[in-house]
Design a protein around this motif. Sequence first.
Motif, short mmCIF file in Angstrom:
data_model
loop_
_atom_site.label_atom_id
_atom_site.label_comp_id
_atom_site.label_asym_id
_atom_site.label_seq_id
_atom_site.Cartn_x
_atom_site.Cartn_y
_atom_site.Cartn_z
N UNK A 1 0.81 -1.23 0.00
CA UNK A 1 0.00 0.00 0.00
C UNK A 1 0.84 1.27 0.00
N UNK A 2 2.04 1.18 -0.58
CA UNK A 2 2.91 2.35 -0.75
C UNK A 2 3.58 2.25 -2.12
N UNK A 3 4.00 3.36 -2.69
CA UNK A 3 4.78 3.28 -3.92
C UNK A 3 6.08 2.52 -3.65
N UNK A 4 6.50 1.72 -4.62
CA UNK A 4 7.71 0.91 -4.46
C UNK A 4 8.94 1.77 -4.69
N UNK A 5 9.15 2.71 -3.76
CA UNK A 5 10.32 3.59 -3.75
C UNK A 5 10.96 3.47 -2.37
N UNK A 6 12.20 3.07 -2.31
CA UNK A 6 12.83 2.93 -1.00
C UNK A 6 14.22 3.54 -1.00
N UNK A 7 14.64 3.93 0.19
CA UNK A 7 15.95 4.53 0.38
C UNK A 7 16.76 3.67 1.33
N UNK A 8 17.85 3.09 0.83
CA UNK A 8 18.77 2.30 1.65
C UNK A 8 20.00 3.15 1.95
N UNK A 9 20.36 3.25 3.21
CA UNK A 9 21.51 4.07 3.60
C UNK A 9 22.44 3.27 4.51
N UNK A 10 23.71 3.26 4.18
CA UNK A 10 24.75 2.74 5.06
C UNK A 10 25.55 3.92 5.55
N UNK A 11 25.76 4.02 6.87
CA UNK A 11 26.43 5.21 7.39
C UNK A 11 27.22 4.90 8.64
N UNK A 12 28.17 5.77 8.94
CA UNK A 12 28.96 5.70 10.15
C UNK A 12 28.69 6.99 10.94
N UNK A 13 28.32 6.82 12.20
CA UNK A 13 27.92 7.96 12.99
C UNK A 13 28.79 8.10 14.23
N UNK A 14 29.39 9.27 14.39
CA UNK A 14 30.21 9.56 15.58
C UNK A 14 29.29 10.10 16.66
#
Length: 457
Positions: free
Chosen positions: A443-456
């Motif tokens: 029930x959502x548009x098939x648009x996704x955001x995958x993020x890999x990150x390093x956080x201090x």
Amino acid sequence: MIYSTILKKRLLFAASIAFLITSSCTKIEGVGLEAEQNLLAVNSSDTFAVSASTFLLDPLPSAGQGGLLVGAFENEYVGQTRASTYFRLAVPDLSTTFTNDVQFDSLTISFFYNGYSYGDTTQTMGISVHRLSQAIDPKELSIALEGDEFPVFASGETLYTDQEFAYAREPLGTTRFSPKPHSKKDTVSIKLDQNLGHTLFGMVLSKDSRLTVEDDFLDFFRGLAIISEPDAKAIVGFKDSIAFSLHYSYERQSDGRRITEELTINMGNSDYQYNRIETERSNSLLRAMTAVNSEIVSTSTDSRTFVQGLTGLVSRIRFPGIRETLGLGATAINKAQLIIETDQLEYGFYPPPDSLILFVANRYGTPTSLVKNASGASLLAVYQQGSTSGGIGRGKYVFDISNYLSALIKTQTYDDEESLLISLPTTTLLSRTNVLQVAQNDNKPAIKLNVLYIKTQ
């Protein structure tokens, strides 16, 4: 002291390996290293929310895009799209010397396929040729607009898809034909009004100033409009070179044979050739969309969003809360992928676009720049065929927006109403009518955001 330094380096290496191994996790807790009183936490996430809608840009510039479009098609999602084309003729070359017994035969116009079509080309279609009664007049965008309200692809005086110029309702000629858009030999030729042909040929013989002086010629013959019949099932493209030909014959003195030749008038300045686009959405998912109501959320369109060239449809996306989640400036983006899926049939009458781009849009939805990578090149996502194992696979487009997202979380003056627009590449946006239907997923548009990150921390 030396032993302590070596131990810290080994721990740092181990944390890096742990990051790579666990990159599919939502978040990793407790993987870190004390260094100068900071905790280096390694994180990955594929759960960032994407807010999506279908957005209607202002009418697009379409002058001089290298092709003439005529025809129509109807799509259950975006409705009916209809294209017609307008252009001037060039001042003819009157250097030919004619014999006294020359006779006018006929007037024709011919169009040459450029390889483009969209829709069902197995059906016949009809087009008519009309003489303009109003001069083609380019326009500029309103001077009342602020600097950031001008779209990145529009500047100066030009012709837009919503402009229409008056033409004689009685056509100069009509034809029905079976489109052969990929043919390099076939042409579409139409026999035109015989009276006009006689008039023009008489002017040729007398070298009338209305055929030799450009201003006089444009006042006498303002141009042509090529209009498709409403029952067309496809939009077909032709080259921006036409043959408007006066056919004549004469008796060759050497052998008495009757010889047939033609004087051809070419298309005029391409700056005055453009494609007019009309839409009818009353029977589509986008029935509520108008120039005033220019944005429709995906919940109102069957959990889908759409993109279409020349009509101005783009998918507008935002990432609510992402800056708060990642923090401002304290995060290093390892990789950020924006993935758009489509369930369009690859080999049907309405295939998905070959590629997509991303515009940065201001609070009004005006595209002000292109999203670029770290080296400054515009991002381009090429269509990737879906896997068919276990059923019909979905195609997809994958953007690496790492550079954009890194800048977003570091910019203190970021406008929260900024958005991204998923669009056809600029040249295609202004010259083609191809459609992208974004698939739906849960029930959502098939648009996704995958993020890999390093956080201090």
